[in-house]
Scaffold this active site. Structure first.
Site, short mmCIF file in Angstrom:
data_model
loop_
_atom_site.label_atom_id
_atom_site.label_comp_id
_atom_site.label_asym_id
_atom_site.label_seq_id
_atom_site.Cartn_x
_atom_site.Cartn_y
_atom_site.Cartn_z
N LYS A 150 56.78 16.88 19.29
CA LYS A 150 56.11 17.76 18.32
C LYS A 150 56.85 17.69 16.98
CE LYS A 150 56.76 21.06 21.24
NZ LYS A 150 56.79 22.33 21.99
N THR A 160 54.73 31.29 12.94
CA THR A 160 54.23 30.41 14.00
C THR A 160 55.00 30.59 15.31
OG1 THR A 160 55.62 28.69 13.08
CG2 THR A 160 53.29 28.63 12.49
N GLY A 183 55.77 31.08 18.87
CA GLY A 183 54.94 30.93 20.08
C GLY A 183 54.00 29.76 20.10
N THR A 184 54.03 28.91 19.05
CA THR A 184 53.08 27.78 19.05
C THR A 184 53.39 26.78 20.15
OG1 THR A 184 54.40 26.80 17.30
CG2 THR A 184 52.32 27.79 16.64
N GLY A 185 54.70 26.59 20.45
CA GLY A 185 55.07 25.62 21.50
C GLY A 185 54.54 26.06 22.85
N CYS A 186 54.71 27.36 23.15
CA CYS A 186 54.23 27.89 24.44
C CYS A 186 52.71 27.79 24.51
CB CYS A 186 54.61 29.36 24.59
SG CYS A 186 56.36 29.70 24.39
O1 PXL Z 1 58.97 29.88 21.86
C1 PXL Z 1 59.90 29.75 22.85
C2 PXL Z 1 59.95 30.91 23.81
C3 PXL Z 1 59.62 30.70 25.11
N1 PXL Z 1 59.64 31.66 26.05
C4 PXL Z 1 60.00 32.91 25.72
C5 PXL Z 1 60.34 33.18 24.43
C6 PXL Z 1 60.31 32.16 23.44
C7 PXL Z 1 60.65 32.42 22.06
O2 PXL Z 1 61.10 33.33 21.59
O3 PXL Z 1 60.69 34.42 24.17
C8 PXL Z 1 60.01 33.98 26.75
#
Ligand code: PXL
Length: 262
Positions: free
Chosen positions: A176, A209, A211-214
């Site tokens: 990414k 942004t 949380g975009t990876g999740c």
């Molecule tokens: O974005 C990565 C991530 C993944 N999982 C949890 C998170 C975070 C980012 O803060 O809190 C639980």
């Protein structure tokens, strides 16, 4: 009517609900799946500020996974924040015997730089989890860490190292490139056998942004659970995230929230 596809997200809880399993649930339901959850830890955070992490016992993460796998027709699995070597090992043990797609988002660092993984867990990812993976989705920091190389800023080096990881582990890599030099973001999919595909878009400024990876890894897993081939699932996952960013809303002044108590 065909059955709703089911997948499991193995992830941490983000109380601000932008990342982690809350992001996974939103993406999974929006894309017509039923996402189950195996919770790995509870993170007390808002965007830019991680205040605390409480991990679950590894055996209890395994127990959630075992119960979900034995009770539902699970088509795919996604891992997010796994945090500790014991949790990574427990997940790997439960994945043996699972024949669907496994998407691994190697969550290591929050956007503001806080560690979301114990350093000792990285070797367990490398030795035990990544060899069971269908698709690994590192950002540039995670790619550099997994390749043990200097920070990556250019597309050429991103491609070189994504190819290196693909060859080493025999799994597909979605690198990414949201933070490459310049204003263009490029995401690169490398598949075993050498097939390369990339998607690019201008960087969106001024949007949180978090949380975009999740969201991306969950959206890809949702499309895999629907039965799409990997490259189509990646393409539709990227489109889902692009649309989520374009239509995102501000909930408040996060910068002000980050300085609460100072
Ligand atoms: O974005 C990565 C991530 C993944 N999982 C949890 C998170 C975070 C980012 O803060 O809190 C639980």
């Amino acid at each position: 009517m065909s059955a709703t596809p089911v997948y499991i997200t193995i992830a941490g809880s983000d109380c601000s609900a932008g990342a982690g399993l809350q992001a996974d649930l939103k993406a999974g339901f929006a894309l017509g799946c039923y996402p189950l959850t195996a919770v790995t830890c509870v993170v007390n955070e808002i965007p830019g500020c991680v205040e605390g992490i409480v991990p679950m016992e590894a055996d209890f993460v395994a127990a959630q996974l075992r119960l979900c796998l034995s009770s539902f027709p699970v088509q795919a699995i996604k891992t997010g924040m796994l945090y500790s070597p014991d949790i990574v090992r427990a997940v790997v043990a439960e994945l043996r015997g699972f024949s669907g797609a496994v998407v691994v988002d190697p969550v290591m660092i929050a956007t503001a730089g806080e560690a979301l993984i114990l350093q000792e867990a990285i070797a367990v990812y490398e030795q035990e989890l990544i060899p069971h993976t269908t698709l690994l989705t590192p950002n540039l920091d995670e790619l550099a860490r997994l390749c043990n190389c200097a920070p990556i800023h250019t597309f050429e080096r991103m491609q070189q190292h994504a190819c290196q990881l693909c060859e080493k582990y025999g799994c597909a890599i979605l690198a990414k490139g949201g933070h490459l030099e310049g204003n263009i973001c490029i995401d690169l999919l490398v598949q075993p056998g050498g097939k390369l595909q990339s998607w690019s878009h201008p960087r969106t400024e001024g949007v949180s942004t978090h949380g975009t990876g999740c969201t991306l890894s969950s959206a890809i897993t949702a499309w895999l659970a629907h039965g799409l081939p990997l490259d189509a699932a990646v393409e539709k996952g990227l489109a889902y995230v692009a649309n989520a960013i374009a239509t995102s809303h501000r909930l408040g002044d996060i910068d002000a929230l980050n300085h609460h108590g100072e």
